[in-house]
Scaffold this motif. Structure first.
Motif, PDB file in Angstrom:
ATOM      1  N   LYS A  23     -16.269   2.947  26.580  1.00  0.00           N
ATOM      2  CA  LYS A  23     -17.353   3.245  25.194  1.00  0.00           C
ATOM      3  C   LYS A  23     -16.551   3.894  24.118  1.00  0.00           C
ATOM      4  O   LYS A  23     -16.676   3.674  22.505  1.00  0.00           O
ATOM      5  N   THR A  24     -16.137   5.224  24.365  1.00  0.00           N
ATOM      6  CA  THR A  24     -15.887   6.338  23.450  1.00  0.00           C
ATOM      7  C   THR A  24     -14.507   7.102  23.753  1.00  0.00           C
ATOM      8  O   THR A  24     -14.268   6.984  25.072  1.00  0.00           O
ATOM      9  N   ASN A  25     -13.241   7.654  22.424  1.00  0.00           N
ATOM     10  CA  ASN A  25     -12.570   8.682  23.194  1.00  0.00           C
ATOM     11  C   ASN A  25     -12.605   9.808  23.428  1.00  0.00           C
ATOM     12  O   ASN A  25     -11.480  10.668  23.367  1.00  0.00           O
ATOM     13  N   ILE A  26     -13.746  10.333  22.985  1.00  0.00           N
ATOM     14  CA  ILE A  26     -14.067  11.912  22.898  1.00  0.00           C
ATOM     15  C   ILE A  26     -14.852  12.599  24.323  1.00  0.00           C
ATOM     16  O   ILE A  26     -14.909  12.561  24.477  1.00  0.00           O
ATOM     17  N   MET A  27     -13.971  13.598  24.431  1.00  0.00           N
ATOM     18  CA  MET A  27     -14.040  14.414  25.500  1.00  0.00           C
ATOM     19  C   MET A  27     -14.503  15.561  24.594  1.00  0.00           C
ATOM     20  O   MET A  27     -14.431  16.631  25.432  1.00  0.00           O
ATOM     21  N   LEU A  28     -15.645  15.682  24.116  1.00  0.00           N
ATOM     22  CA  LEU A  28     -16.229  17.333  24.060  1.00  0.00           C
ATOM     23  C   LEU A  28     -17.605  16.431  24.618  1.00  0.00           C
ATOM     24  O   LEU A  28     -18.242  15.578  24.355  1.00  0.00           O
ATOM     25  N   THR A  85     -24.343  24.376  25.832  1.00  0.00           N
ATOM     26  CA  THR A  85     -23.077  24.909  25.497  1.00  0.00           C
ATOM     27  C   THR A  85     -21.632  23.808  25.670  1.00  0.00           C
ATOM     28  O   THR A  85     -22.541  22.670  25.782  1.00  0.00           O
ATOM     29  N   HIS A  86     -20.951  23.829  24.880  1.00  0.00           N
ATOM     30  CA  HIS A  86     -19.746  23.031  24.685  1.00  0.00           C
ATOM     31  C   HIS A  86     -18.839  23.274  24.934  1.00  0.00           C
ATOM     32  O   HIS A  86     -18.440  24.538  25.573  1.00  0.00           O
ATOM     33  N   CYS A  87     -18.204  22.588  26.084  1.00  0.00           N
ATOM     34  CA  CYS A  87     -17.153  21.961  26.426  1.00  0.00           C
ATOM     35  C   CYS A  87     -16.419  21.042  25.955  1.00  0.00           C
ATOM     36  O   CYS A  87     -16.495  19.858  25.888  1.00  0.00           O
ATOM     37  N   GLY A  88     -14.647  20.901  27.019  1.00  0.00           N
ATOM     38  CA  GLY A  88     -14.059  20.116  27.239  1.00  0.00           C
ATOM     39  C   GLY A  88     -13.894  19.505  28.857  1.00  0.00           C
ATOM     40  O   GLY A  88     -14.725  20.441  29.238  1.00  0.00           O
ATOM     41  N   SER A 100     -27.203  18.261  32.905  1.00  0.00           N
ATOM     42  CA  SER A 100     -26.930  16.658  31.655  1.00  0.00           C
ATOM     43  C   SER A 100     -26.272  17.274  30.848  1.00  0.00           C
ATOM     44  O   SER A 100     -26.132  18.862  30.429  1.00  0.00           O
ATOM     45  N   ILE A 101     -25.139  16.285  30.569  1.00  0.00           N
ATOM     46  CA  ILE A 101     -23.903  16.226  30.234  1.00  0.00           C
ATOM     47  C   ILE A 101     -24.018  15.141  28.828  1.00  0.00           C
ATOM     48  O   ILE A 101     -23.974  13.906  29.257  1.00  0.00           O
ATOM     49  N   GLU A 102     -23.629  15.389  27.935  1.00  0.00           N
ATOM     50  CA  GLU A 102     -24.049  13.995  26.477  1.00  0.00           C
ATOM     51  C   GLU A 102     -22.413  14.317  25.365  1.00  0.00           C
ATOM     52  O   GLU A 102     -22.438  15.720  25.048  1.00  0.00           O
ATOM     53  N   SER A 103     -21.751  13.882  25.572  1.00  0.00           N
ATOM     54  CA  SER A 103     -20.752  13.584  24.478  1.00  0.00           C
ATOM     55  C   SER A 103     -21.054  13.851  22.742  1.00  0.00           C
ATOM     56  O   SER A 103     -22.240  12.994  22.896  1.00  0.00           O
ATOM     57  N   LYS A 136     -13.257  24.974  30.802  1.00  0.00           N
ATOM     58  CA  LYS A 136     -13.758  22.965  30.995  1.00  0.00           C
ATOM     59  C   LYS A 136     -13.832  22.844  32.293  1.00  0.00           C
ATOM     60  O   LYS A 136     -13.515  23.526  33.041  1.00  0.00           O
ATOM     61  N   ILE A 137     -14.397  21.583  32.707  1.00  0.00           N
ATOM     62  CA  ILE A 137     -15.237  21.507  33.234  1.00  0.00           C
ATOM     63  C   ILE A 137     -14.449  20.347  34.493  1.00  0.00           C
ATOM     64  O   ILE A 137     -13.613  19.457  34.088  1.00  0.00           O
ATOM     65  N   LEU A 138     -14.869  19.893  35.395  1.00  0.00           N
ATOM     66  CA  LEU A 138     -14.321  18.938  36.188  1.00  0.00           C
ATOM     67  C   LEU A 138     -15.274  17.612  36.315  1.00  0.00           C
ATOM     68  O   LEU A 138     -16.632  18.429  35.865  1.00  0.00           O
TER      69      LEU A 138
END
Length: 304
Positions: free
Chosen positions: A54-59, A71-74, A105-108, A40-42
């Motif tokens: 806008k959204t409640n998704i934290m992935l 890669t993918h993270c929370g 670049s970070i994308e939900s 997971k990241i900060l």
């Protein structure tokens, strides 16, 4: 780059931002330990406001724009900072080939399937020496929200560091592992596969060398007489002894700490003993089998 592209959204339901990423070395000791334990990241505080609105998704999907590695993270937590920066674990920085200060670049991500099967490959065979590696791995994965094929999962256990590569995922190359039941499998470690190949190659070379070289024969030397004559029987024995004995091949699959005691079947042992007894029965001492003699002769027997 405009402010909308650096920190904002692509549409009404998707978060997108470009931040400068840094390793945990720029954090305090407490935050550094927490972020290094998982995947997971900060993120900065403004990112939380966009996500809640806008959204409640934290992935999230992380992508290096220079080489398109992803890669993918929370998210672990949101730090009180207005600057467009984020902090990643060291293994994630190495996997994405990022340096401190590079753009990321970070994308939900809205749709990531739940994991059903994961195969890990230890980078060292020492990991399988742990008494219960599955329990240790389960404890470590609690700090992960997603897994991507090719990720390197770090494990710090009993002051030793291990690494597991994500070799296979089902049903997709990127899965979520939050509150899911998945099957876990371990592939042979990298160094074990390398040792097996090298030992097989060494055994083949040794067999070829034994065939080409002369066979070792103990006590096969030739004696010399003081008279200088050569005994004919010695030459015949040396000729007959050639090729009668073969050298043994070592057991290259031997495992340290394993002892084997080969046993001979009891039937064959009894048969060998019976053959030896029958062969030596003529020379074996048997008590009280002699013939007796009388000094006084019977009256009816005349002396010669």
């Amino acid at each position: 780059m405009s402010s909308d592209e650096s920190d904002g959204v692509l549409d009404d339901n998707q978060f997108y931002a470009v931040y400068n990423c840094y390793s945990p070395a720029f954090l305090t000791d407490h935050d550094r330990i927490n972020i290094e334990k998982g995947g997971k990241i900060l993120l900065p505080q403004p990112a939380l406001e966009h996500l809640v609105e806008k959204t409640n998704i934290m992935l999230f999907k992380l992508k290096n724009p220079k080489n398109n590695r992803l890669t993918h993270c929370g998210v672990l937590e949101f730090i009180a900072s207005e600057e467009p920066i984020c902090y990643l674990p060291c293994w994630m920085m190495n996997h994405l080939q990022l340096n401190d200060g590079d753009e990321l670049s970070i994308e939900s991500v809205h749709s990531i399937p739940m994991a059903t099967f994961v195969r890990f490959q230890p980078q060292s065979k020492d990991f399988l020496d742990i008494s219960n590696p599955r329990a240790v791995l389960e404890h470590v994965l609690r700090n992960f929200s997603c897994l991507t094929k090719g990720d390197m999962v770090p494990i710090d256990y009993l002051d030793r560091k291990y690494e597991l590569s994500v070799l296979e995922l089902k049903p997709s190359n990127a899965v979520s592992i939050v509150e899911c039941d998945m099957e876990v499998d371990f592939a042979p470690s990298i160094d074990y596969v390398g040792e097996k190949k090298s030992s097989t190659q060494t055994a083949t070379n040794d067999e070829q060398g034994n065939r080409s070289s002369s066979t070792f024969r103990p006590f096969s030397g030739q004696g010399t007489r003081l008279s200088g004559k050569v005994k004919v029987n010695d030459n015949e024995q040396n000729t007959n002894a050639k090729g009668t004995q073969k050298r043994g091949v070592p057991n290259y699959d031997y495992k340290y700490g394993l002892l084997r005691f080969p046993r001979i079947p009891l039937d064959s042992t009894h048969n060998d003993i019976n053959e030896i007894l029958d062969r030596n029965s003529s020379t074996t001492f048997q008590p009280f089998i002699g013939e007796g003699k009388v000094l006084r002769q019977p009256r009816n027997q005349k002396p010669n």
